[in-house]
Scaffold this motif. Sequence first.
Motif, PDB file in Angstrom:
ATOM      1  N   PRO A 131      -0.731  26.411   5.517  1.00 45.45           N
ATOM      2  CA  PRO A 131       0.208  25.601   5.966  1.00 45.45           C
ATOM      3  C   PRO A 131       0.562  25.688   7.300  1.00 45.45           C
ATOM      4  O   PRO A 131       0.962  24.847   8.102  1.00 45.45           O
ATOM      5  CB  PRO A 131       1.465  25.937   4.935  1.00 45.45           C
ATOM      6  N   CYS A 132       0.488  27.026   7.906  1.00 45.58           N
ATOM      7  CA  CYS A 132       0.803  27.384   9.229  1.00 45.58           C
ATOM      8  C   CYS A 132      -0.120  26.429  10.322  1.00 45.58           C
ATOM      9  O   CYS A 132       0.453  25.724  11.031  1.00 45.58           O
ATOM     10  CB  CYS A 132       0.671  28.683   9.596  1.00 45.58           C
ATOM     11  N   PHE A 133      -1.207  26.537   9.981  1.00 47.85           N
ATOM     12  CA  PHE A 133      -2.212  25.747  10.659  1.00 47.85           C
ATOM     13  C   PHE A 133      -2.266  24.444  10.453  1.00 47.85           C
ATOM     14  O   PHE A 133      -2.671  23.469  11.434  1.00 47.85           O
ATOM     15  CB  PHE A 133      -3.769  26.288  10.619  1.00 47.85           C
ATOM     16  N   LEU A 134      -1.833  23.998   9.284  1.00 45.06           N
ATOM     17  CA  LEU A 134      -1.785  22.510   9.231  1.00 45.06           C
ATOM     18  C   LEU A 134      -0.830  21.968   9.886  1.00 45.06           C
ATOM     19  O   LEU A 134      -0.715  20.801  10.647  1.00 45.06           O
ATOM     20  CB  LEU A 134      -1.381  22.171   7.548  1.00 45.06           C
ATOM     21  N   PHE A 135       0.500  22.558   9.915  1.00 43.43           N
ATOM     22  CA  PHE A 135       1.620  22.140  10.896  1.00 43.43           C
ATOM     23  C   PHE A 135       1.285  22.201  12.137  1.00 43.43           C
ATOM     24  O   PHE A 135       1.455  21.296  13.216  1.00 43.43           O
ATOM     25  CB  PHE A 135       2.859  22.774  10.616  1.00 43.43           C
ATOM     26  N   SER A 149      -1.821  21.827  13.528  1.00 45.68           N
ATOM     27  CA  SER A 149      -2.887  20.764  13.859  1.00 45.68           C
ATOM     28  C   SER A 149      -2.127  19.669  13.998  1.00 45.68           C
ATOM     29  O   SER A 149      -2.464  18.899  14.855  1.00 45.68           O
ATOM     30  CB  SER A 149      -3.789  20.539  12.663  1.00 45.68           C
ATOM     31  N   VAL A 150      -1.015  19.436  13.237  1.00 48.96           N
ATOM     32  CA  VAL A 150      -0.308  17.940  13.278  1.00 48.96           C
ATOM     33  C   VAL A 150       0.656  17.923  14.809  1.00 48.96           C
ATOM     34  O   VAL A 150       0.755  17.029  15.522  1.00 48.96           O
ATOM     35  CB  VAL A 150       0.694  17.814  12.214  1.00 48.96           C
ATOM     36  N   VAL A 187       8.099  24.697  12.576  1.00 55.82           N
ATOM     37  CA  VAL A 187       7.865  25.017  11.395  1.00 55.82           C
ATOM     38  C   VAL A 187       6.576  26.034  11.253  1.00 55.82           C
ATOM     39  O   VAL A 187       6.549  26.998  10.710  1.00 55.82           O
ATOM     40  CB  VAL A 187       7.687  23.864  10.519  1.00 55.82           C
ATOM     41  N   SER A 188       5.540  25.461  11.869  1.00 55.20           N
ATOM     42  CA  SER A 188       4.222  26.349  12.143  1.00 55.20           C
ATOM     43  C   SER A 188       4.640  27.743  12.664  1.00 55.20           C
ATOM     44  O   SER A 188       3.946  28.731  12.222  1.00 55.20           O
ATOM     45  CB  SER A 188       3.456  25.617  13.131  1.00 55.20           C
ATOM     46  N   ALA A 189       5.545  28.100  13.699  1.00 48.19           N
ATOM     47  CA  ALA A 189       5.788  29.434  14.379  1.00 48.19           C
ATOM     48  C   ALA A 189       6.405  30.067  13.596  1.00 48.19           C
ATOM     49  O   ALA A 189       6.250  31.023  13.228  1.00 48.19           O
ATOM     50  CB  ALA A 189       6.309  29.116  15.687  1.00 48.19           C
ATOM     51  N   PHE A 190       7.542  29.501  12.700  1.00 49.32           N
ATOM     52  CA  PHE A 190       8.397  30.113  11.830  1.00 49.32           C
ATOM     53  C   PHE A 190       7.550  30.704  10.486  1.00 49.32           C
ATOM     54  O   PHE A 190       7.728  31.892  10.146  1.00 49.32           O
ATOM     55  CB  PHE A 190       9.533  29.371  11.317  1.00 49.32           C
ATOM     56  N   GLY A 200      -8.635  32.325  15.208  1.00 52.11           N
ATOM     57  CA  GLY A 200      -9.440  31.487  14.046  1.00 52.11           C
ATOM     58  C   GLY A 200      -8.853  30.068  13.511  1.00 52.11           C
ATOM     59  O   GLY A 200      -9.493  28.913  13.748  1.00 52.11           O
ATOM     60  N   GLY A 201      -7.466  30.425  13.520  1.00 52.77           N
ATOM     61  CA  GLY A 201      -6.531  29.067  13.059  1.00 52.77           C
ATOM     62  C   GLY A 201      -6.365  28.323  14.361  1.00 52.77           C
ATOM     63  O   GLY A 201      -6.564  26.946  14.066  1.00 52.77           O
ATOM     64  N   VAL A 202      -6.098  28.934  15.311  1.00 46.99           N
ATOM     65  CA  VAL A 202      -5.872  27.948  16.703  1.00 46.99           C
ATOM     66  C   VAL A 202      -7.192  27.086  16.844  1.00 46.99           C
ATOM     67  O   VAL A 202      -6.992  25.958  16.968  1.00 46.99           O
ATOM     68  CB  VAL A 202      -5.417  28.778  17.615  1.00 46.99           C
ATOM     69  N   PHE A 203      -8.399  27.658  17.141  1.00 44.36           N
ATOM     70  CA  PHE A 203      -9.720  27.134  17.364  1.00 44.36           C
ATOM     71  C   PHE A 203     -10.076  26.108  16.158  1.00 44.36           C
ATOM     72  O   PHE A 203     -10.575  24.845  16.584  1.00 44.36           O
ATOM     73  CB  PHE A 203     -10.488  28.051  17.284  1.00 44.36           C
TER      74      PHE A 203
END
Length: 154
Positions: free
Chosen positions: A27-31, A33-34, A64-67, A136-139
């Motif tokens: 969910p962190c990286f989904l948010f 990406s959005v 939301v992603s950062a928190f 990895g998630g950021v890339f």
Amino acid sequence: MVTPLLSIHILGAGRSAFLEFLRNLTPCFLFASVALFLSVRLDFNRVDLSNWAPTFAFIVCALVSAFAFFANLSAFLDSALGPNQRLERAARRLRLRGAHPRRIAAALLVLKLRMQPGVVVQVLVAFLVVNAALYGGVFASAGAVVAALKNGLR
């Protein structure tokens, strides 16, 4: 006989917390990406109130992603370093004496190293896992946004 590999907390008793950390990254990286996708359309050089909806959505998704990442990170690190009542009592005593937070952190680090000399390896492994997951998630997020933009999704 305990092998050195199994003495690492995240491969032994902390295995479920490690797997939960990895599962909660989605969910962190989904948010993220959005938020990254929404940021392509935004102009951060000027204030434009007519474009408030995408800006608001970007800010919400980024926060939301950062928190979520930091909440997940703190839960993982709490488990990776293992709970310890002795450290908690020492921190409470130092706080009651009015010690500065840096002094408390240094004292707890020294106490933890005396109690468990192998904690340095555990901290290093936890640090590497967190950084590998973050980068990895950021890339992956950036790659997904670039692919979406190349395919004409706007």
